[in-house]
Design an enzyme around this catalytic site. Structure first.
Site, PDB file in Angstrom:
ATOM      1  CG  ASN A 266      -1.692   1.319   1.370  1.00 31.90           C
ATOM      2  OD1 ASN A 266      -2.676   1.518   0.684  1.00 31.90           O
ATOM      3  ND2 ASN A 266      -1.244   2.217   2.241  1.00 31.90           N
ATOM      4  CD  GLU A 267      -1.659   5.488   0.395  1.00 28.97           C
ATOM      5  OE1 GLU A 267      -1.047   5.990   1.362  1.00 28.97           O
ATOM      6  OE2 GLU A 267      -2.846   5.767   0.129  1.00 28.97           O
ATOM      7  CG  ASP A 268       5.476   0.825   0.533  1.00 29.60           C
ATOM      8  OD1 ASP A 268       4.631   1.384   1.257  1.00 29.60           O
ATOM      9  OD2 ASP A 268       6.104  -0.187   0.889  1.00 29.60           O
ATOM     10  CB  SER A 321      -3.197  -0.612  -3.813  1.00 27.48           C
ATOM     11  OG  SER A 321      -4.367   0.159  -3.921  1.00 27.48           O
ATOM     12  CG  HIS A 337      -4.931   4.929  -2.875  1.00 28.60           C
ATOM     13  ND1 HIS A 337      -4.055   4.557  -1.879  1.00 28.60           N
ATOM     14  CD2 HIS A 337      -5.359   3.769  -3.446  1.00 28.60           C
ATOM     15  CE1 HIS A 337      -3.955   3.234  -1.842  1.00 28.60           C
ATOM     16  NE2 HIS A 337      -4.741   2.739  -2.795  1.00 28.60           N
TER      17      HIS A 337
END
Length: 699
Positions: A266-268, A321, A337
């Site tokens: 997630n979001e790295d 993501s 996102h």
């Protein structure tokens, strides 16, 4: 040395910092002679859907591994044994199922589950797992006339519009979770027409009971690996730890038909871009990555990718993501996102801008709100602390700017009171309206074959683990917020929508003041069923104050299957065409079945914005009990009623919580009464005089 632990235990913007330590799942001491260390199976469903091939693999450990035999049996969804085979030692066996009962997502068919049972020797060890026979693809292909690629799932040859929510760990102390709590949370999701849950990468790989329940309910699972919002180091110990973690969980979960995507984290990538780490998407040399300031890229693009492709080759893998395109949050490729509403831009976008903030698959978006007032009152003992700006309520805001951000959205949109009940309800109204503007705008872009401009809508978030001010659709004790009912309606199979537009015409090219502004509405509908539906579109314009109908029209339309359909435009009538005068009207739409019962399939009321500019005080809401004793007609007179919230007339929270409304958070137009039914769960005692409803509405 780095320790792998649920990232959210260090605190997140929806939960507290509570660093637990030690084992939290049961520890077993087992003795055995020979046992099954892994029962895996690969399911291939042919494109014709009339044949499924199940390849079952067995791994054994202990004594006599090479000489012991394992009996394999397959039972159909009714429990009837349909085939069997035998494996000597470790190996695999293939079964062919003709005309299989396929597993489908919620809303598309049955959730048929076969059972595979393996028995070693004369009962030395027995393992059973359930399997859903289905095919799944992640389709990324060009869209004619648009930049980028699609991003949608196809299950059993059916393109799926994914709609649902994100899932966080359901309790700050995970051993408190029970099978019943898992089932209750996920039943709320299914009852809300949610066909997908994303297990977010800052929490945990969920309990087996979570995935079993998703299998049974038909809820697709987007499964993140547990890496989120960071720059992970690279060294041998951590590489081996992450490999072991991934292998264990992929082996444990790969048989579940609900899982349709493995996602690296997630979001790295967003983190790397934000903090200007050494990240070049065009550099495809892993040796460069591990020597850079962003070595974690190796885990997402090598370690986890190889693991899933080896152990679960038929399940798609996605690096992250969000991920895709020229940057990690590119709206034309992969998923996004969408956080320009609430947290990203200064000044922040109004929620009315959501139609501009879409992408190919919107896997996170949302608006925060207070928990339900009964939850607050039950947990805040000191009456002096029951106000929105109290020290206690400050502690329920997990991010430093939450209070100010929430206040900004309230000031921009609503008139509201300052006591805890009025303020909390106002935050829930803003969350509900934000959910409406977003989920409708995203779904409208699911336009059919070759035009899948947006294929997913996963609101942040379904659940809470703590009584926080958060984005959840249900608060920490599972009380539905107002936004839950909006998402439920917008996730229904058939919906209808309208978007208000204003056209400006200058008298000449030099003027900045002599401008004529006229209003009209774009009309559209969405049909996620697999058949065309013939309907009558009923269009009405109604005055906010007084509730008078100043225009009516009916159009015969056909809603094509599994897509949205544009239904043209309608001009505001006569003297209301000027945009200022148009702000005194709502657009009221109904889709009525053209044949058969002619029942109303969907309705929608479009309001002028912002709501704070308008007076709703003329509306009077009535509630009339019907003869069956569990249904009520709810309507309005004297004006259009906004944000009507129904509740049980009782001081008994257990009774109120046991009553499930068929719908809530209603917009009511005179002459269009809504029928609301109640289901009562559990063993609560109904008052002798029966149940009565009360209401609150925005004014």
């Amino acid at each position: 040395m780095n320790v792998r632990k649920a990232p959210c235990h260090y605190g997140w913007d929806w939960g507290p910092t509570l660093l637990t330590a030690g084992p939290w799942r049961p520890i077993y001491l087992e003795t055995f002679t020979t046992r099954i260390s892994d029962l895996g199976f690969d399911v291939e469903v042919l494109d014709t859907l009339d044949t499924a091939i199940i390849t079952v693999s067995i791994e054994l450990e202990g004594a006599d591994v090479d000489i012991v035999s394992t009996l394999l049996e397959i039972s159909d969804p009714s429990g009837r044994k349909i085939d069997q085979g035998e494996i000597q030692g470790c190996g695999s066996c293939r079964f062919i199922v003709q005309n299989p009962s396929l597993w489908y997502p919620l809303g598309y068919g049955k959730q048929s589950l076969y059972t595979v049972t393996a028995t070693v020797g004369d009962g030395l060890h027995k393992v059973s797992k359930r399997a859903g026979l289905r095919s799944v693809e992640l389709v990324q292909r060009p869209i004619p006339g648009h930049q980028g690629l699609t991003f949608f799932f196809r299950v059993n040859n059916i393109p799926i519009y994914s709609q649902g929510a994100n899932w966080i760990p359901p309790d700050v102390f995970l051993p408190l979770m029970t099978l019943q709590k898992y089932r209750d949370w996920l039943t709320w999701a299914a009852r809300g027409n949610q066909n997908m849950i994303r297990v977010w990468g800052g929490g945990i790989y969920e309990d087996d009971r979570f995935y079993d329940t998703c299998d049974e309910l038909g809820i697709l699972v987007w499964q993140d690996f547990m890496m989120g919002c960071g720059a992970y180091p690279y060294h041998d110990y951590l590489v081996q730890s992450i490999k072991a973690e991934a292998e264990y969980n992929v082996r444990r979960l790969r048989h579940h038909p609900c899982i349709v995507l493995w996602c690296g984290k997630n979001e790295d990538y967003m983190f790397a871009e934000l903090h200007h780490l050494e990240y070049d998407p065009k550099d495809d040399n892993p040796e460069h990555w591990i020597k850079s300031s962003f070595p974690g890229r190796y885990y997402y693009e090598v370690t986890l990718k190889q693991m899933t492709e080896t152990l679960a080759p038929r399940i798609p893998y996605h690096f992250s993501s969000p991920y895709g395109g020229t940057h990690s949050n590119d709206p034309t490729v992969g998923d996004i996102h969408s956080w320009r509403v609430w947290m990203a831009d200064q000044p922040r976008h109004p929620y009315q801008d959501y139609e501009k903030l879409t992408g190919r698959f919107v896997s996170e978006f949302g608006m925060k709100s207070f928990p339900c007032v009964h939850t607050i009152n039950a947990l805040v003992d000191d009456p002096g602390e029951r106000h929105p700006q109290s020290a206690t309520m400050d502690m329920w805001h997990m991010a430093p700017e939450d209070q100010r951000t929430m206040a900004m959205y309230l000031v921009d949109n609503l008139r509201h009171g300052s006591d805890i009940e009025a303020y909390g309800r106002a935050t829930q109204i803003v969350q509900a309206e934000s959910t409406d503007y977003s989920s409708r705008a995203f779904r409208r872009l699911w336009r059919g074959p070759g035009r899948e401009e947006c294929a997913g809508c996963l609101v942040w978030q379904l659940n809470d683990c703590y009584p926080a001010v958060s984005w959840s659709l249900l608060d920490s004790v599972m009380r539905p917020k107002l936004a839950y009912y909006v998402s439920r309606r917008n996730y229904a199979s058939i919906i209808v929508g309208a978007t208000r537009r204003v056209v400006e015409e200058k008298v000449n090219e030099f003027t900045h003041v002599d401008i004529k502004r006229t209003a009209y509405a774009d009309l559209w509908a969405s049909n996620l069923t697999l058949d065309p539906v013939d309907v009558d579109l009923e269009i009405g314009f109604v005055t906010l104050s007084g509730g008078s109908r100043v225009y009516d029209e009916t159009r015969a339309v056909t809603l094509l299957p599994n897509r949205s359909t544009e239904l043209g435009r309608v001009d505001f009538p006569g003297s209301y065409r000027d945009s200022s005068a148009a702000s005194s009207l709502v657009v009221h739409l109904r889709l009525r079945e053209r044949c058969g019962s002619q029942r109303v399939l969907a309705c929608y009321t479009e309001f002028p914005q912002p709501l704070r500019h308008h007076d709703f005080s003329s509306a009077k809401v009535f509630i009339r009990p019907l003869e069956d004793g569990r249904s009520w007609a709810v309507g309005a007179t004297g004006g259009v009623a906004k944000a009507v919230e129904l509740s049980i007339a009782t001081d008994d929270d257990s009774l109120a919580d046991a009553c499930l409304f068929s719908d809530n958070y209603l917009d009511l137009v005179p002459g269009d009464d809504q029928i609301i039914t109640l289901d009562v769960n559990g063993l609560v005692k109904i008052p002798q005089g029966g149940l009565a409803l009360i209401e609150k509405h925005y004014s």
